[in-house]
Scaffold this motif. Sequence first.
Motif, PDB file in Angstrom:
ATOM      1  N   SER A   8      -2.228   3.381  -3.568  1.00 11.55           N
ATOM      2  CA  SER A   8      -0.934   2.881  -3.101  1.00 11.55           C
ATOM      3  C   SER A   8      -0.183   4.018  -2.434  1.00 11.55           C
ATOM      4  N   THR A  12       3.161   3.466  -0.979  1.00 12.21           N
ATOM      5  CA  THR A  12       4.607   3.307  -1.144  1.00 12.21           C
ATOM      6  C   THR A  12       4.984   2.473  -2.366  1.00 12.21           C
ATOM      7  N   ALA A  29      -1.932  -5.694  -0.536  1.00  8.18           N
ATOM      8  CA  ALA A  29      -0.612  -5.995   0.027  1.00  8.18           C
ATOM      9  C   ALA A  29      -0.648  -5.715   1.521  1.00  8.18           C
ATOM     10  N   GLY A  49      -1.318 -10.395   8.225  1.00  8.52           N
ATOM     11  CA  GLY A  49      -1.709  -9.032   8.576  1.00  8.52           C
ATOM     12  C   GLY A  49      -3.044  -8.590   8.029  1.00  8.52           C
TER      13      GLY A  49
HETATM   14  C1  LIG Z   1      -1.878   2.989   8.852  1.00 10.64           C
HETATM   15  C2  LIG Z   1      -1.327   1.692   8.331  1.00 10.64           C
HETATM   16  C3  LIG Z   1      -1.973   0.518   8.667  1.00 10.64           C
HETATM   17  C4  LIG Z   1      -1.471  -0.706   8.226  1.00 10.64           C
HETATM   18  N1  LIG Z   1      -2.107  -1.860   8.581  1.00 10.64           N
HETATM   19  C5  LIG Z   1      -1.548  -3.036   8.251  1.00 10.64           C
HETATM   20  C6  LIG Z   1      -2.165  -4.270   8.657  1.00 10.64           C
HETATM   21  O1  LIG Z   1      -3.238  -4.296   9.260  1.00 10.64           O
HETATM   22  N2  LIG Z   1      -1.526  -5.415   8.347  1.00 10.64           N
HETATM   23  C7  LIG Z   1      -0.327  -5.443   7.663  1.00 10.64           C
HETATM   24  O2  LIG Z   1       0.228  -6.510   7.449  1.00 10.64           O
HETATM   25  N3  LIG Z   1       0.215  -4.300   7.208  1.00 10.64           N
HETATM   26  C8  LIG Z   1      -0.357  -3.108   7.486  1.00 10.64           C
HETATM   27  N4  LIG Z   1       0.208  -1.955   7.035  1.00 10.64           N
HETATM   28  C9  LIG Z   1       1.328  -2.049   6.090  1.00 10.64           C
HETATM   29  C10 LIG Z   1       0.816  -1.852   4.659  1.00 10.64           C
HETATM   30  O3  LIG Z   1      -0.254  -2.701   4.363  1.00 10.64           O
HETATM   31  C11 LIG Z   1       1.907  -2.020   3.637  1.00 10.64           C
HETATM   32  O4  LIG Z   1       2.874  -1.034   3.883  1.00 10.64           O
HETATM   33  C12 LIG Z   1       1.318  -1.863   2.249  1.00 10.64           C
HETATM   34  O5  LIG Z   1       0.688  -3.043   1.886  1.00 10.64           O
HETATM   35  C13 LIG Z   1       2.266  -1.436   1.198  1.00 10.64           C
HETATM   36  O6  LIG Z   1       1.489  -1.133   0.048  1.00 10.64           O
HETATM   37  P1  LIG Z   1       1.824   0.164  -0.814  1.00 10.64           P
HETATM   38  O7  LIG Z   1       3.315   0.117  -1.047  1.00 10.64           O
HETATM   39  O8  LIG Z   1       1.051  -0.036  -2.099  1.00 10.64           O
HETATM   40  O9  LIG Z   1       1.383   1.363  -0.082  1.00 10.64           O
HETATM   41  C14 LIG Z   1      -0.293  -0.732   7.430  1.00 10.64           C
HETATM   42  C15 LIG Z   1       0.329   0.458   7.080  1.00 10.64           C
HETATM   43  C16 LIG Z   1      -0.186   1.662   7.513  1.00 10.64           C
HETATM   44  C17 LIG Z   1       0.499   2.939   7.118  1.00 10.64           C
END
Ligand SMILES: Cc1cc2nc3c(=O)[nH]c(=O)nc-3n(C[C@H](O)[C@H](O)[C@H](O)COP(=O)(O)O)c2cc1C
Length: 201
Positions: free
Chosen positions: A12, A14, A120, A126
Amino acid sequence: MAGTKLAVIYYSSTGTVHAMAERLAAAGEKAGATVRLRQVAELAPAEAIASNAAWSQHFDRTKDEPRATADDIVWADAVLLGSPTRYGNIASQLKQFLDTLGPQWTQGLLADKVYAGFTATMTAHGGQETTLLALYNTIYHFGGIIVPPGYTDPLKFADGNPYGVSHVTGGNNDEPLTDVQYAALDHLTERVLRIAAKLRD
Ligand SMILES: Cc1cc2nc3c(=O)[nH]c(=O)nc-3n(C[C@H](O)[C@H](O)[C@H](O)COP(=O)(O)O)c2cc1C
């Protein structure tokens, strides 16, 4: 289910998948399982983490928590693997952990266990399904037994993901988990533990 060994292994940036993992672990303990809650190692360079306040805060908050090792999977009867979506795929940090398991894989130590995933995304379309299906590619190679939630309970029509459990964080990446997700996480835990306990008999 008492005494069934559950490993919750996740990455994770964030905190969203971290919160999901904590709920899964709590549900496992409530069901009488022995639980290991482990995050995989952070691999991103310090400047990438520093560029995002939420990532920095989460990194600082969790940097002393136990890290996943190969033994956590070898030990477990059931394994729940979690990752935020990265371009419709799992995060490289989780993939790197999975890619270090060659020795255990060649010995068959990852086979015959129950696996399921959670994820997530920022947006509704997404890539939650693609992320979970990409994760499950590895489980086929393990000879693992994927136990998806399906629509095996009416509550699955509320969260709507038969492949695992997922959450949409929204445009500001800060939408908290809701009762719908908590119920789906509890259901997934109960289901994987129940099937894993049957396999142990
Ligand atoms: C490099 C990168 C790629 C991502 N790709 C996607 C994606 O393909 N689709 C989407 O909806 N969100 C995407 N996100 C958003 C993340 O999936 C989202 O911030 C994450 O699920 C939060 O989980 P966390 O708080 O556990 O890190 C991306 C974020 C980053 C930094």
